[in-house]
Motif scaffolding. Structure first.
Motif, PDB file in Angstrom:
ATOM      1  N   ILE A 246     -15.448  -1.874  -2.662  1.00  0.00           N
ATOM      2  CA  ILE A 246     -14.231  -1.067  -2.657  1.00  0.00           C
ATOM      3  C   ILE A 246     -13.364  -1.398  -1.446  1.00  0.00           C
ATOM      4  O   ILE A 246     -12.148  -1.582  -1.557  1.00  0.00           O
ATOM      5  CB  ILE A 246     -14.580   0.431  -2.697  1.00  0.00           C
TER       6      ILE A 246
ATOM      7  N   GLY B  35      -9.686  -3.038  -1.390  1.00  0.00           N
ATOM      8  CA  GLY B  35      -8.657  -2.352  -0.615  1.00  0.00           C
ATOM      9  C   GLY B  35      -7.914  -3.329   0.271  1.00  0.00           C
ATOM     10  O   GLY B  35      -6.685  -3.301   0.376  1.00  0.00           O
TER      11      GLY B  35
ATOM     12  N   SER C 255      -5.615  -5.423  -1.774  1.00  0.00           N
ATOM     13  CA  SER C 255      -4.420  -4.626  -2.049  1.00  0.00           C
ATOM     14  C   SER C 255      -3.453  -4.672  -0.872  1.00  0.00           C
ATOM     15  O   SER C 255      -2.246  -4.849  -1.048  1.00  0.00           O
ATOM     16  CB  SER C 255      -4.805  -3.166  -2.260  1.00  0.00           C
TER      17      SER C 255
ATOM     18  N   LEU D 259      -2.408   3.864   0.227  1.00  0.00           N
ATOM     19  CA  LEU D 259      -3.416   2.835  -0.070  1.00  0.00           C
ATOM     20  C   LEU D 259      -4.830   3.300   0.265  1.00  0.00           C
ATOM     21  O   LEU D 259      -5.706   3.271  -0.605  1.00  0.00           O
ATOM     22  CB  LEU D 259      -3.037   1.542   0.659  1.00  0.00           C
TER      23      LEU D 259
ATOM     24  N   GLN E 158      -5.938   6.158  -2.168  1.00  0.00           N
ATOM     25  CA  GLN E 158      -6.251   5.716  -3.519  1.00  0.00           C
ATOM     26  C   GLN E 158      -7.672   5.148  -3.580  1.00  0.00           C
ATOM     27  O   GLN E 158      -8.432   5.452  -4.485  1.00  0.00           O
ATOM     28  CB  GLN E 158      -5.218   4.674  -3.964  1.00  0.00           C
ATOM     29  N   TYR E 159      -8.027   4.329  -2.581  1.00  0.00           N
ATOM     30  CA  TYR E 159      -9.371   3.742  -2.579  1.00  0.00           C
ATOM     31  C   TYR E 159     -10.434   4.780  -2.230  1.00  0.00           C
ATOM     32  O   TYR E 159     -11.570   4.692  -2.707  1.00  0.00           O
ATOM     33  CB  TYR E 159      -9.428   2.516  -1.668  1.00  0.00           C
TER      34      TYR E 159
ATOM     35  N   VAL F 135     -11.284   6.349  -5.407  1.00  0.00           N
ATOM     36  CA  VAL F 135     -12.205   5.521  -6.187  1.00  0.00           C
ATOM     37  C   VAL F 135     -13.619   5.728  -5.666  1.00  0.00           C
ATOM     38  O   VAL F 135     -14.564   5.958  -6.419  1.00  0.00           O
ATOM     39  CB  VAL F 135     -11.833   4.032  -6.079  1.00  0.00           C
TER      40      VAL F 135
ATOM     41  N   VAL G 145      -1.424  -1.643  -5.476  1.00  0.00           N
ATOM     42  CA  VAL G 145      -2.445  -0.659  -5.105  1.00  0.00           C
ATOM     43  C   VAL G 145      -3.079  -0.039  -6.346  1.00  0.00           C
ATOM     44  O   VAL G 145      -4.288  -0.103  -6.552  1.00  0.00           O
ATOM     45  CB  VAL G 145      -1.846   0.443  -4.204  1.00  0.00           C
ATOM     46  N   TYR G 146      -2.248   0.527  -7.216  1.00  0.00           N
ATOM     47  CA  TYR G 146      -2.772   1.208  -8.392  1.00  0.00           C
ATOM     48  C   TYR G 146      -3.511   0.229  -9.308  1.00  0.00           C
ATOM     49  O   TYR G 146      -4.659   0.467  -9.690  1.00  0.00           O
ATOM     50  CB  TYR G 146      -1.619   1.870  -9.156  1.00  0.00           C
TER      51      TYR G 146
ATOM     52  N   SER H  21      -6.717  -1.251  -7.648  1.00  0.00           N
ATOM     53  CA  SER H  21      -7.796  -0.288  -7.393  1.00  0.00           C
ATOM     54  C   SER H  21      -8.620  -0.026  -8.647  1.00  0.00           C
ATOM     55  O   SER H  21      -9.723   0.502  -8.568  1.00  0.00           O
ATOM     56  CB  SER H  21      -7.224   1.020  -6.855  1.00  0.00           C
ATOM     57  N   HIS H  22      -8.101  -0.407  -9.814  1.00  0.00           N
ATOM     58  CA  HIS H  22      -8.875  -0.200 -11.039  1.00  0.00           C
ATOM     59  C   HIS H  22     -10.001  -1.208 -11.203  1.00  0.00           C
ATOM     60  O   HIS H  22     -10.890  -0.999 -12.011  1.00  0.00           O
ATOM     61  CB  HIS H  22      -7.958  -0.234 -12.263  1.00  0.00           C
TER      62      HIS H  22
ATOM     63  N   CYS I 252      -3.993  -7.434 -11.757  1.00  0.00           N
ATOM     64  CA  CYS I 252      -3.415  -6.141 -11.394  1.00  0.00           C
ATOM     65  C   CYS I 252      -2.887  -5.397 -12.611  1.00  0.00           C
ATOM     66  O   CYS I 252      -2.889  -4.170 -12.650  1.00  0.00           O
ATOM     67  CB  CYS I 252      -2.266  -6.315 -10.408  1.00  0.00           C
TER      68      CYS I 252
END
Lengths: 330, 205
Positions: free
Chosen positions: A84, A88, A91, A120, A123-124, A127, A175-176, A179-180, A314
């Motif tokens: 992760i 990150g 990203s 940023l 968001q991580y 996750v 980022v979005y 992060s998936h 992405c």
């Protein structure tokens, strides 16, 4: 063969995949070195110059494949938390590239601080803590509103909508979207515990294969669909890329929680999103007057062109993630 | 350099690279350990850090940036970081009495160091750099053996605009150009104009 694979533990299966992939990369690199030796011996007429250029192109692709594989391997060895953090960082670097080539004004400074140092990491963190419901809406809902508010407080109305749109886009893609990919590691498939790394592989391999086949198939084709945006986007090569990605997805279904047919469907979904996403990023690049984030980077900003390599991912990752989640009701 | 300063310089280098990439692009001259004066555009206090970070390690230790005395000695921390980490040469921005403001620079050049100079004298806020001050010309005249290298610092004003505290990650680069030679009978104004144009020409390389 299949029974042998099934007899292995999850860890052994993952290791096997790594061994096979690293082996393939080694062979490809070896072939590349041999080809480059032959290149040097022949004269420097036009044809060989063009071939040298193509070779350079392929070597860049190989290098990025190596890098990606190493990143995945390290991520797998060190565990989910590390993976992760790693994504990150990716990203962070691609958002840096994106922002560097989108002109911002002084009034955007606070919004940029918000994007890089609050949105940023948050968001991580979402996750990491597996808050998937918040994680899916955090950026499209909350950040969508927060960014223009901070911008408005910056007291600069000039091209307000345009500047905010750029920043929103950068955050959504870099980022979005990104992060998936690590979020896939945390999906809880019944009976698939400890093997979610395969989902990440599945996604990356399928999308990269689709892009590669599309790229190779475009050679020799004329009359691209949108020549002002991309010289290499043709419906025929696009369909070939999709077919290759989809088939690979079906072949790889043994490594995933899917049956072959759903695997094919999931692979197609990821490939459609990835290839169109790549096209969209190309349009953005053309708007900025560059052909590669990296190329412009080398001449202006020193960017390494990371975004060029991962933009398809992405776009593919969020679509793939949500398709999987809703289809399997996780 | 003591331990704290070494630690600080490693930390700063890492930070600057993470935020800006601090890419050096050598167009027109290689990075070489000869005595040089690098002169660049000036838009932010971070310019000094960026150009320092962009130089290769071997050159960084023999190259001293010029720092405005009133700003960089205003607090103990600023003074410590400019002397211990950057090994800066201080200059007075306001002329006091009949003291030669270039004396500390001349002294550094006499002892064989290279210098980083911002000939605008102060930070500009326009696209184009302000007219250059005559210090560069005077030094070029007094030290004909020193190589004058123009440099363009790209993007740094976006990293930390005036009045902001938190820097933002934006890729920056420093482009070093072809060395400039002062003509035998070249008038001061012509040379300064030529030097400014040499810096501006690097913007679009």
């Amino acid at each position: 063969m299949t029974s042998f694979l099934r007899s292995l533990t999850a860890d052994q299966q993952v290791s096997l995949v790594f061994v096979v992939l690293f082996g393939l990369l080694l062979i490809a690199s070896g072939v590349g070195v041999l080809l480059s030796l032959r290149e040097r011996r022949s004269g420097d007429d036009d044809a060989s110059g063009e071939r040298a250029l193509r070779l350079q192109d392929n070597q860049a692709l190989l290098r990025s494949s190596w890098m990606m594989m190493l990143v995945f391997w390290v991520g797998w060895v060190m565990g989910e938390g590390f993976a992760i953090v790693l994504f990150g960082l990716v990203s962070f670097f691609i958002l840096r590239e994106f922002i560097s080539l989108s002109p911002t004004r002084r009034g955007d400074h606070r919004s940029l601080v918000l994007a890089f140092f609050i949105v940023l990491p948050l968001q991580y963190a979402l996750v990491w803590t597996e808050r998937f419901n918040l994680f899916t809406v955090f950026i499209p809902v909350y950040v969508f509103l927060a960014i223009p508010v901070v911008s408005a407080l910056g007291n600069d109305p000039q091209r307000f909508l345009e500047r905010n749109a750029k920043l929103q886009w950068g955050i959504m893609v870099c980022v979005y979207g990104m992060s998936h990919v690590p979020a896939l590691l945390l999906l809880n498939f019944p009976g698939f515990v400890g093997k979610t790394a395969f989902l990440v592989f599945f996604l990356v391999l399928v999308v990269q294969t689709c892009m590669l086949v599309q790229h190779l198939a475009a050679r020799g084709l004329h009359r691209p669909v949108a020549p002002a945006i991309s010289d290499s986007f043709h419906w025929r090569s696009w369909a070939l890329g999709l077919a290759a990605g989809g088939l690979l997805g079906a072949v790889l279904s043994g490594f995933t929680p899917f049956k072959p047919l759903p695997a094919l469907a999931m692979a197609l979904v990821a490939c459609v999103a990835g290839s169109f996403g790549h096209l969209v990023m190309k349009a953005i690049k053309r708007d900025r007057g560059v052909t590669h984030w990296g190329f412009a980077g080398r001449s202006v900003t020193g960017a390494s062109g990371l975004l060029d390599r991962v933009d398809a991912l992405c776009f593919a990752a969020p679509v793939f993630f949500h398709s999987v989640r809703w289809t399997f009701d996780l | 350099m003591n331990l704290r300063a070494t630690f600080m310089s490693v930390f700063l280098l890492g930070l600057v690279r993470l935020l800006t990439g601090a890419q050096a692009r050598w167009h027109g001259c290689p990075p070489k350990a000869e005595q040089r004066i690098y002169f660049a555009n000036h838009q932010s206090h971070a310019d000094l850090v960026l150009i320092w970070a962009a130089l290769p390690q071997e050159l960084r230790s023999i190259t001293r940036p010029i720092a405005a005395k009133d700003y960089w000695t205003a607090s103990n921390f600023k003074r410590w970081i400019t002397t211990e980490v950057f090994n800066a040469v201080y200059v007075e921005r306001e002329r006091k009495g009949d003291e030669d403001p270039l004396a500390p620079l001349a002294q550094a050049l006499e002892s064989g160091d290279s210098l980083i100079l911002f000939p605008e004298g102060t930070r500009g806020h326009e696209e184009d750099p302000q007219p250059f001050k005559s210090g560069l010309y005077n030094l070029a005249q007094r030290f004909p053996g020193v190589v004058l290298v123009p440099a363009w610092i790209h993007n740094v004003q976006r990293v930390i605009p005036k009045g902001e505290v938190v820097p933002v990650p934006v890729l920056c680069s420093v482009t070093f150009g072809e060395p400039l030679v002062l003509g035998a009978e070249e008038p001061r104004a012509d040379f300064l104009k030529r030097a400014r144009e040499a810096v501006m020409a690097l913007r679009d390389v």
